[in-house]
Design an enzyme around this catalytic site. Structure first.
Site, PDB file in Angstrom:
ATOM      1  N   HIS A  46       0.891  -1.281  -0.065  1.00 49.45           N
ATOM      2  CA  HIS A  46       0.005   0.010  -0.125  1.00 49.45           C
ATOM      3  C   HIS A  46       0.821   1.128   0.025  1.00 49.45           C
ATOM      4  CE1 HIS A  46      -4.199  -1.954   1.851  1.00 49.45           C
ATOM      5  NE2 HIS A  46      -3.217  -2.632   0.931  1.00 49.45           N
ATOM      6  N   GLU A  48       0.926   3.811   1.605  1.00 52.04           N
ATOM      7  CA  GLU A  48       1.292   4.498   3.087  1.00 52.04           C
ATOM      8  C   GLU A  48       2.458   3.490   3.753  1.00 52.04           C
ATOM      9  OE1 GLU A  48      -3.233   4.867   3.021  1.00 52.04           O
ATOM     10  OE2 GLU A  48      -1.720   3.426   2.002  1.00 52.04           O
ATOM     11  N   CYS A  79      -2.500   0.014   7.402  1.00 47.02           N
ATOM     12  CA  CYS A  79      -1.892   1.366   6.804  1.00 47.02           C
ATOM     13  C   CYS A  79      -1.945   2.078   8.394  1.00 47.02           C
ATOM     14  CB  CYS A  79      -2.420   1.971   5.871  1.00 47.02           C
ATOM     15  SG  CYS A  79      -2.009   0.985   4.314  1.00 47.02           S
TER      16      CYS A  79
END
Length: 131
Positions: A46, A48, A79
């Protein structure tokens, strides 16, 4: 946030979910990236998490307590946990996410006491004054 949006558009052009993340420290960009789950076939990629990883490497520390993150979508639970664990002081979010998870995982406990004791002993020893 404009840089995070540019990164989200780059992700979209590559067939990724269009999310961009930027980490700033003292007004300077220290990490920037976008989702890469499809390209890397890795559930952890992801935007992040990737940005946190880059920032930690750059600062040579897992503590990002003097940093801010700009992200185009409200972070998912994974995240959000990573952001909290990295101690990022502030997160600026572009869009609100749907809070319903699209997958349900069964959770079970096994050897709960033994596992808890290992952690308790570790932290008790770590916090014990050194003589």
């Amino acid at each position: 946030m404009n840089l995070a949006i540019e990164l989200a558009k780059k992700a979209q052009a590559k067939g990724e979910v269009p999310i961009g993340a930027v980490i700033v420290r003292n007004g300077k960009v220290i990490a920037k990236t976008y989702n890469r789950r499809e390209a890397k076939q890795n559930a952890l990629y992801h935007a992040e998490v990737l940005a946190i990883n880059k920032a930690c490497k750059k600062l040579r520390s897992w503590r990002l307590d003097d940093c801010e993150m700009y992200v185009t979508l409200e972070p998912c639970p994974m995240c959000a946990g990573a952001i909290t664990n990295a101690r990022i002081k502030r997160v600026i979010i572009g869009a609100k996410s749907d809070t319903d998870l699209n997958w349900k995982t069964q959770i079970e406990f096994d050897l709960r006491d033994e596992c808890s004791d290992i952690l308790k002993n570790f932290f008790n020893n770590k916090r014990r004054p050194k003589v």
